[in-house]
Write an enzyme that holds these catalytic residues in place. Structure first.
Site, PDB file in Angstrom:
ATOM      1  N   CYS A  30       0.841  -1.198   0.000  1.00  0.00           N
ATOM      2  CA  CYS A  30       0.000   0.000   0.000  1.00  0.00           C
ATOM      3  C   CYS A  30       0.877   1.249   0.000  1.00  0.00           C
ATOM      4  CB  CYS A  30      -0.896   0.001   1.238  1.00  0.00           C
ATOM      5  SG  CYS A  30      -1.783   1.544   1.436  1.00  0.00           S
TER       6      CYS A  30
ATOM      7  N   CYS B  11      -0.927   6.016   7.034  1.00  0.00           N
ATOM      8  CA  CYS B  11      -2.267   5.681   7.517  1.00  0.00           C
ATOM      9  C   CYS B  11      -2.131   4.776   8.735  1.00  0.00           C
ATOM     10  CB  CYS B  11      -2.994   4.953   6.379  1.00  0.00           C
ATOM     11  SG  CYS B  11      -4.457   4.042   6.858  1.00  0.00           S
TER      12      CYS B  11
ATOM     13  N   CYS C  27      -3.451  -0.190   8.991  1.00  0.00           N
ATOM     14  CA  CYS C  27      -2.742  -1.471   9.040  1.00  0.00           C
ATOM     15  C   CYS C  27      -1.443  -1.294   9.824  1.00  0.00           C
ATOM     16  CB  CYS C  27      -2.365  -1.941   7.636  1.00  0.00           C
ATOM     17  SG  CYS C  27      -3.764  -2.374   6.603  1.00  0.00           S
TER      18      CYS C  27
ATOM     19  N   CYS D 274      -7.989   1.305  -0.935  1.00  0.00           N
ATOM     20  CA  CYS D 274      -7.560   0.668   0.313  1.00  0.00           C
ATOM     21  C   CYS D 274      -7.563  -0.822   0.028  1.00  0.00           C
ATOM     22  CB  CYS D 274      -8.521   0.999   1.450  1.00  0.00           C
ATOM     23  SG  CYS D 274      -8.197   0.021   2.928  1.00  0.00           S
TER      24      CYS D 274
ATOM     25  N   GLN E 279     -19.707  -8.931  11.367  1.00  0.00           N
ATOM     26  CA  GLN E 279     -18.276  -9.233  11.230  1.00  0.00           C
ATOM     27  C   GLN E 279     -17.760  -8.683   9.903  1.00  0.00           C
ATOM     28  OE1 GLN E 279     -16.235 -10.641  13.352  1.00  0.00           O
ATOM     29  NE2 GLN E 279     -17.554 -11.677  14.840  1.00  0.00           N
TER      30      GLN E 279
ATOM     31  N   TYR F 188     -22.603 -12.409  25.239  1.00  0.00           N
ATOM     32  CA  TYR F 188     -22.034 -11.372  24.365  1.00  0.00           C
ATOM     33  C   TYR F 188     -22.367 -11.730  22.914  1.00  0.00           C
ATOM     34  CZ  TYR F 188     -19.095 -10.917  28.579  1.00  0.00           C
ATOM     35  OH  TYR F 188     -18.630 -10.804  29.867  1.00  0.00           O
TER      36      TYR F 188
ATOM     37  N   GLU G 140     -27.083 -10.144  25.305  1.00  0.00           N
ATOM     38  CA  GLU G 140     -26.323  -9.060  24.679  1.00  0.00           C
ATOM     39  C   GLU G 140     -26.785  -7.729  25.276  1.00  0.00           C
ATOM     40  OE1 GLU G 140     -23.954  -8.243  22.232  1.00  0.00           O
ATOM     41  OE2 GLU G 140     -24.621  -6.199  22.607  1.00  0.00           O
TER      42      GLU G 140
ATOM     43  N   ASP H 238     -18.091 -14.645  23.809  1.00  0.00           N
ATOM     44  CA  ASP H 238     -17.337 -13.878  22.804  1.00  0.00           C
ATOM     45  C   ASP H 238     -17.279 -12.431  23.276  1.00  0.00           C
ATOM     46  OD1 ASP H 238     -16.163 -12.803  20.563  1.00  0.00           O
ATOM     47  OD2 ASP H 238     -17.854 -13.157  19.210  1.00  0.00           O
TER      48      ASP H 238
ATOM     49  N   CYS I  88     -10.890 -11.757  21.347  1.00  0.00           N
ATOM     50  CA  CYS I  88     -10.158 -10.833  20.474  1.00  0.00           C
ATOM     51  C   CYS I  88      -8.999 -10.197  21.232  1.00  0.00           C
ATOM     52  CB  CYS I  88     -11.099  -9.767  19.914  1.00  0.00           C
ATOM     53  SG  CYS I  88     -11.914  -8.813  21.204  1.00  0.00           S
TER      54      CYS I  88
HETATM   55  N1  SAH Z   1     -20.669 -12.757  19.162  1.00  0.00           N
HETATM   56  C1  SAH Z   1     -20.952 -11.633  18.335  1.00  0.00           C
HETATM   57  C2  SAH Z   1     -20.463 -10.289  18.868  1.00  0.00           C
HETATM   58  C3  SAH Z   1     -19.260 -10.267  19.751  1.00  0.00           C
HETATM   59  S1  SAH Z   1     -18.645  -8.649  20.078  1.00  0.00           S
HETATM   60  C4  SAH Z   1     -20.480 -11.863  16.933  1.00  0.00           C
HETATM   61  O1  SAH Z   1     -19.652 -12.741  16.683  1.00  0.00           O
HETATM   62  O2  SAH Z   1     -20.939 -11.187  16.022  1.00  0.00           O
HETATM   63  C5  SAH Z   1     -18.983  -8.472  21.803  1.00  0.00           C
HETATM   64  C6  SAH Z   1     -20.410  -8.078  22.115  1.00  0.00           C
HETATM   65  O3  SAH Z   1     -20.547  -8.016  23.527  1.00  0.00           O
HETATM   66  C7  SAH Z   1     -20.836  -6.713  21.602  1.00  0.00           C
HETATM   67  O4  SAH Z   1     -21.974  -6.885  20.816  1.00  0.00           O
HETATM   68  C8  SAH Z   1     -21.142  -5.897  22.871  1.00  0.00           C
HETATM   69  O5  SAH Z   1     -22.241  -5.034  22.700  1.00  0.00           O
HETATM   70  C9  SAH Z   1     -21.467  -6.994  23.849  1.00  0.00           C
HETATM   71  N2  SAH Z   1     -21.278  -6.691  25.295  1.00  0.00           N
HETATM   72  C10 SAH Z   1     -20.314  -5.942  25.867  1.00  0.00           C
HETATM   73  N3  SAH Z   1     -20.413  -6.007  27.216  1.00  0.00           N
HETATM   74  C11 SAH Z   1     -21.456  -6.830  27.507  1.00  0.00           C
HETATM   75  C12 SAH Z   1     -22.038  -7.319  28.715  1.00  0.00           C
HETATM   76  N4  SAH Z   1     -21.541  -6.966  29.901  1.00  0.00           N
HETATM   77  N5  SAH Z   1     -23.083  -8.154  28.622  1.00  0.00           N
HETATM   78  C13 SAH Z   1     -23.571  -8.539  27.419  1.00  0.00           C
HETATM   79  N6  SAH Z   1     -23.063  -8.107  26.250  1.00  0.00           N
HETATM   80  C14 SAH Z   1     -22.018  -7.273  26.280  1.00  0.00           C
END
Ligand code: SAH
Length: 478
Positions: A91, A97, A100, A179, A303, A332, A353, A403, A430
């Protein structure tokens, strides 16, 4: 982060921060490691200097920019010996930038770097030496993967519009023609929208004066259907030449199925404002991950790398070992992506969530896939709602999937998971550091970490995603 060694303390120069080097010194050193952000770590008498773009094994002339107690920062002036992991960043604006961080590394080295970050975290933070961490699953072609572009708009010196990225650590917009981590359709769409808006003399928003109209161009593509959504974010309710814009955008891009206007009149870095109006076409574009269909609106979380998402979720599904009669909790859960994937093989999935809009999307997606009978989505903090499900409703999951965001799982949720004693836990993460911390707690609570699979969701960047499989200890060891 490296700590100051004993030897360094003894060798320290006459400075109050104990650093053996001073600001503006020019030194020659060899990089030994990488930080989790991908910067090189050079050691001077045990003192760590963090230098962007340095690669392990490379010797370089470095200018010291800043020293602190225990570590400092430097800038590479000249490379004396180069690593075989180095490659020319394709790039042209990579070094300007901030998007990345790893384009100067071969892709193979990026995958090794991500693997090592996970391995180091579970060993050092988690104290889990025994856990196998598999090599990172990468992409065959690690470019042009992003399905969403969010590009700030500004004014060039000649008065025309520019659209690009904020220069690293600044608010200067770099005009960008392409990009190369964006999918081609998004990349082209940004240029087309910019040119059409410029043609109608629509003015760019200016952060300092808080005047002007167009703030951001956002484009989203659904890979599997190739539907394209264009979102124009303006500073105020007025979108000049609205009809002409719609006409020209549709003509230039036949795949556009949705054009959205979002109003953001606030002095803020946040891209979207409160008001969203579909000005042409559908409210949603539709994408598939595997067999599951998702409705994506302008504001939905989704995603950004759909093909690797499938790889990640397939792994989560494999680790969950569902046979069809299991009760699953997905904490989550966002818009229910993992929940619906699991629901294909489970008796019932409960998703929780914190964001109400995401839960509405999850419910819509469940209906869209005729999985609404076997899924329940609820708004709330996982650490509040799940204990209540357990105590008041006697909910007993066989498999618990999490997650969480970068800060990891809330300790109260981890404790509830341990109290509930599911047979399996699948942890999508992550952030290797918080993953390692949480695995340690779950291990103390009677779970065994079986294996970890890093999956490269964001090639060329320093983001590290992984999925971990844990089992209740008593189950297979008796
Ligand atoms: N599993 C989903 C999103 C994961 S990202 C996927 O793969 O698409 C993490 C998520 O956790 C976000 O949507 C965020 O809003 C949520 N989050 C953050 N803190 C939280 C909590 N204390 N309780 C429930 N959800 C929460």
């Amino acid at each position: 982060m490296e700590r100051l060694g004993e030897r360094t303390t003894m060798m320290a120069k006459n400075q109050n921060n104990n650093a053996p080097v001073q600001k503006n010194d020019i030194i020659t050193a060899t990089f030994e490691d990488l930080t989790h952000e991908g910067a090189g770590v050079a050691k001077v008498d045990g003192y760590a200097l963090f230098v962007p773009y340095g690669l392990p094994g490379e010797t370089a002339k470095i200018k010291v920019l800043k020293t602190k107690k225990g570590y400092g920062f430097g800038k590479m002036l000249e490379r004396i010996e180069e690593s075989r992991d180095r490659t020319d960043a394709p790039c042209p604006i990579y070094y300007l930038c901030g998007g990345c961080q790893l384009q100067h590394m071969t892709y193979e080295a990026q995958l090794r770097f991500k693997h090592k970050q996970v391995q180091d975290a579970v060993t050092r933070i988690g104290g889990l030496d025994h856990v196998p961490v598999h090599p990172t699953i990468g992409m065959e072609d690690p470019w042009r993967y992003r399905n969403k572009a969010q590009v700030p708009v500004g004014t060039r010196d000649d008065g025309h519009l520019k659209a690009g990225f904020f220069q690293k650590r600044s608010h200067r917009i770099i005009d960008m023609e392409s990009c190369i981590i964006q999918q081609g359709a998004n990349d082209e769409a940004v240029q087309i929208v910019k040119n059409i808006a410029d043609h109608y003399n629509i003015k760019a928003y200016d952060e300092e004066s808080h005047r002007g109209t167009l703030r951001h161009i956002v484009t989203r593509q659904a890979n599997s259907t190739e539907q394209l959504m264009i979102i124009l974010v303006t500073n105020g309710p007025d979108l000049p030449h609205k009809k002409d814009l719609i006409h020209d955008l549709r003509e230039a891009m036949p795949n556009v199925t949705s054009i959205v206007h979002n109003v953001n009149s606030k002095k803020t870095n946040v891209i979207f404002g409160e008001k969203t109006e579909v000005i042409w076409g559908d409210e949603y574009i539709y994408d598939y991950i595997g067999d599951i269909k998702f409705a994506i609106s302008a504001r939905s979380f989704y995603q950004v790398n759909p093909s690797q998402t499938k790889v990640l979720y397939d792994k989560a599904l494999e680790y969950a070992e569902l046979r069809g009669n299991e009760t699953v909790i997905d904490a989550y859960c966002g818009i229910g992506t993992i929940s619906l994937f699991l629901a294909q093989k489970a008796r019932h999935v409960y998703g929780v969530e914190a964001i109400p809009e995401a839960v509405s999307d999850a419910k819509r997606n469940a209906k869209l896939n005729k999985l609404d009978d076997i899924t329940t989505f609820a708004v709330g903090e996982a650490e509040e709602l799940v204990p209540w499900w357990h105590k008041a409703n006697g909910l007993q999951p066989d498999v618990f999937v999490v997650d969480p965001p970068r800060k990891g799982c809330d300790e109260k949720l981890l404790q509830t998971m341990i109290d509930m004693q599911p047979e399996k836990i699948v942890y999508v993460s992550c952030n290797p550091a918080t993953l390692a911390r949480d695995l340690n707690i779950l291990e103390d609570g009677g779970y065994e970490t079986k294996e970890i699979q890093p999956v490269d969701m964001f090639p060329q960047t320093n983001h590290i995603e992984s999925v971990t499989w844990l089992e209740k200890r008593s189950k297979r060891s008796v």
